[in-house]
Design a protein around this motif. Structure first.
Motif, PDB file in Angstrom:
ATOM      1  N   ASP A 192       0.827  -1.199   0.000  1.00 31.66           N
ATOM      2  CA  ASP A 192       0.000   0.000   0.000  1.00 31.66           C
ATOM      3  C   ASP A 192       0.871   1.262   0.000  1.00 31.66           C
ATOM      4  N   ASP A 193       1.986   1.221   0.718  1.00 33.13           N
ATOM      5  CA  ASP A 193       2.905   2.363   0.743  1.00 33.13           C
ATOM      6  C   ASP A 193       3.549   2.572  -0.629  1.00 33.13           C
ATOM      7  N   VAL A 194       3.881   1.465  -1.301  1.00 32.97           N
ATOM      8  CA  VAL A 194       4.455   1.564  -2.655  1.00 32.97           C
ATOM      9  C   VAL A 194       3.442   2.181  -3.605  1.00 32.97           C
ATOM     10  N   TRP A 195       2.199   1.771  -3.495  1.00 30.96           N
ATOM     11  CA  TRP A 195       1.123   2.313  -4.330  1.00 30.96           C
ATOM     12  C   TRP A 195       0.998   3.828  -4.149  1.00 30.96           C
ATOM     13  N   ASN A 196       0.967   4.263  -2.905  1.00 36.44           N
ATOM     14  CA  ASN A 196       0.778   5.689  -2.629  1.00 36.44           C
ATOM     15  C   ASN A 196       2.004   6.535  -2.975  1.00 36.44           C
ATOM     16  N   ALA A 197       3.187   6.077  -2.572  1.00 32.34           N
ATOM     17  CA  ALA A 197       4.395   6.889  -2.736  1.00 32.34           C
ATOM     18  C   ALA A 197       4.986   6.812  -4.133  1.00 32.34           C
ATOM     19  N   VAL A 198       4.972   5.630  -4.734  1.00 30.25           N
ATOM     20  CA  VAL A 198       5.633   5.453  -6.036  1.00 30.25           C
ATOM     21  C   VAL A 198       4.680   5.651  -7.203  1.00 30.25           C
ATOM     22  N   LEU A 199       3.588   4.909  -7.236  1.00 29.73           N
ATOM     23  CA  LEU A 199       2.689   4.986  -8.384  1.00 29.73           C
ATOM     24  C   LEU A 199       1.874   6.266  -8.421  1.00 29.73           C
ATOM     25  N   LEU A 200       1.354   6.695  -7.269  1.00 27.17           N
ATOM     26  CA  LEU A 200       0.463   7.859  -7.264  1.00 27.17           C
ATOM     27  C   LEU A 200       1.202   9.186  -7.185  1.00 27.17           C
ATOM     28  N   GLU A 201       2.393   9.207  -6.619  1.00 25.99           N
ATOM     29  CA  GLU A 201       3.108  10.475  -6.478  1.00 25.99           C
ATOM     30  C   GLU A 201       4.357  10.544  -7.358  1.00 25.99           C
ATOM     31  N   GLU A 202       5.329   9.695  -7.073  1.00 31.31           N
ATOM     32  CA  GLU A 202       6.622   9.818  -7.742  1.00 31.31           C
ATOM     33  C   GLU A 202       6.540   9.590  -9.250  1.00 31.31           C
ATOM     34  N   PHE A 203       5.778   8.604  -9.675  1.00 26.99           N
ATOM     35  CA  PHE A 203       5.674   8.324 -11.102  1.00 26.99           C
ATOM     36  C   PHE A 203       5.130   9.531 -11.868  1.00 26.99           C
ATOM     37  N   GLY A 204       4.039  10.102 -11.382  1.00 30.36           N
ATOM     38  CA  GLY A 204       3.456  11.259 -12.055  1.00 30.36           C
ATOM     39  C   GLY A 204       4.401  12.445 -12.098  1.00 30.36           C
ATOM     40  N   GLN A 205       5.170  12.655 -11.027  1.00 27.06           N
ATOM     41  CA  GLN A 205       6.136  13.752 -11.010  1.00 27.06           C
ATOM     42  C   GLN A 205       7.266  13.506 -12.009  1.00 27.06           C
ATOM     43  N   THR A 206       7.709  12.238 -12.107  1.00 34.45           N
ATOM     44  CA  THR A 206       8.821  11.914 -12.977  1.00 34.45           C
ATOM     45  C   THR A 206       8.468  12.058 -14.439  1.00 34.45           C
ATOM     46  N   VAL A 207       7.226  11.759 -14.794  1.00 33.77           N
ATOM     47  CA  VAL A 207       6.788  11.870 -16.183  1.00 33.77           C
ATOM     48  C   VAL A 207       7.052  13.264 -16.730  1.00 33.77           C
ATOM     49  N   SER A 208       6.925  14.274 -15.891  1.00 37.76           N
ATOM     50  CA  SER A 208       7.120  15.656 -16.342  1.00 37.76           C
ATOM     51  C   SER A 208       8.570  15.956 -16.669  1.00 37.76           C
ATOM     52  N   PHE A 209       9.498  15.036 -16.296  1.00 39.93           N
ATOM     53  CA  PHE A 209      10.922  15.241 -16.578  1.00 39.93           C
ATOM     54  C   PHE A 209      11.404  14.443 -17.800  1.00 39.93           C
ATOM     55  N   ILE A 210      10.498  13.807 -18.510  1.00 38.88           N
ATOM     56  CA  ILE A 210      10.904  12.990 -19.650  1.00 38.88           C
ATOM     57  C   ILE A 210      11.618  13.817 -20.709  1.00 38.88           C
ATOM     58  N   SER A 211      11.283  15.076 -20.830  1.00 36.71           N
ATOM     59  CA  SER A 211      11.944  15.931 -21.821  1.00 36.71           C
ATOM     60  C   SER A 211      13.431  16.087 -21.534  1.00 36.71           C
ATOM     61  N   ALA A 212      13.857  15.766 -20.292  1.00 38.19           N
ATOM     62  CA  ALA A 212      15.271  15.864 -19.908  1.00 38.19           C
ATOM     63  C   ALA A 212      15.946  14.495 -19.904  1.00 38.19           C
ATOM     64  N   THR A 213      15.358  13.538 -20.620  1.00 32.74           N
ATOM     65  CA  THR A 213      15.951  12.192 -20.708  1.00 32.74           C
ATOM     66  C   THR A 213      17.337  12.261 -21.306  1.00 32.74           C
ATOM     67  N   GLN A 214      18.234  11.449 -20.776  1.00 33.09           N
ATOM     68  CA  GLN A 214      19.632  11.448 -21.215  1.00 33.09           C
ATOM     69  C   GLN A 214      19.948  10.196 -22.035  1.00 33.09           C
TER      70      GLN A 214
END
Length: 214
Positions: A192-214
């Motif tokens: 449940d913690d993985v669901w809340n912290a990784v899928l619902l928060e971190e994943f969505g935030q990271t998607v916005s950085f795809i333009s800076a992919t290396q």
């Protein structure tokens, strides 16, 4: 021609991406709705990154792309494999395979993390599945995927599927929040913690950085 193709693909789903970030916190939008829209936004952002960085793909292969095929999209998926998304710790992953009557291409983002000394990985993305190619009943659809693995003795062991791949595609109604209880007890991890912290928060935030992919 290929640039027009990419823009057309992106435009078709861009309104979904915009809606995701504008309404993710609205009461009428469930957590699963928000997650699935972030997943679609990942797809749009990935295509836009490839469109702005065409040198990561073969020029000769790109010349085969038209408005009628998905050559650009598949080249983009393959070119992103192994590339890091800014300094987020997330990496793109691609897997292509032939299946009965068609093909399956999996584009995902993955990240490893420790929980109480145990190494886990989340793999979040989608499969583009093409079936009955060249036949009257041919169809193409996207299948969302979100899986938790544990890394043990050099192998990735399956822990939990956040989305049932047998019953969902991008046009399916958002399911209810998964039941983590049995798997959490079996693997001694708070899924449940993985669901809340990784899928619902971190994943969505990271998607916005795809333009800076290396």
């Amino acid at each position: 021609m290929t640039r027009i193709l990419t823009i057309a693909i992106a435009a078709a789903t861009l309104w979904l991406a915009t809606a995701a970030h504008q309404t993710a916190h609205a009461q009428s939008i469930t957590a699963m709705d928000a997650f699935l829209r972030d997943l679609k936004y990942m797809h749009v952002q990935a295509l836009q990154f490839c469109d702005s960085n065409r040198n990561i793909m073969s020029a000769s292969d790109l010349s085969k792309a038209t408005k009628e095929n998905d050559v650009f999209e598949l080249l983009c998926m393959r070119a992103l494999k192994g590339r890091s998304i800014a300094n987020t710790g997330w990496t793109f992953y691609h897997e292509g395979e032939r299946i009965e009557g068609g093909t399956s291409d999996f584009l995902a983002m993955l990240k490893g993390f420790n929980i109480e000394g145990k190494l886990f990985y989340t793999v979040i993305g989608h499969r583009k599945i093409k079936q009955h190619i060249g036949q009257p009943n041919a169809r193409v659809f996207y299948q969302p995927r979100a899986t938790l693995y544990r890394y043990v003795d050099g192998e990735m062991q399956h822990v939990f599927e956040f989305i049932d791949p047998q019953t969902m595609n991008w046009n399916s109604p958002a399911p209810e929040k998964p039941d983590f209880s049995a798997a959490s007890k079996q693997h001694s991890v708070a899924i449940d913690d993985v669901w809340n912290a990784v899928l619902l928060e971190e994943f969505g935030q990271t998607v916005s950085f795809i333009s800076a992919t290396q």
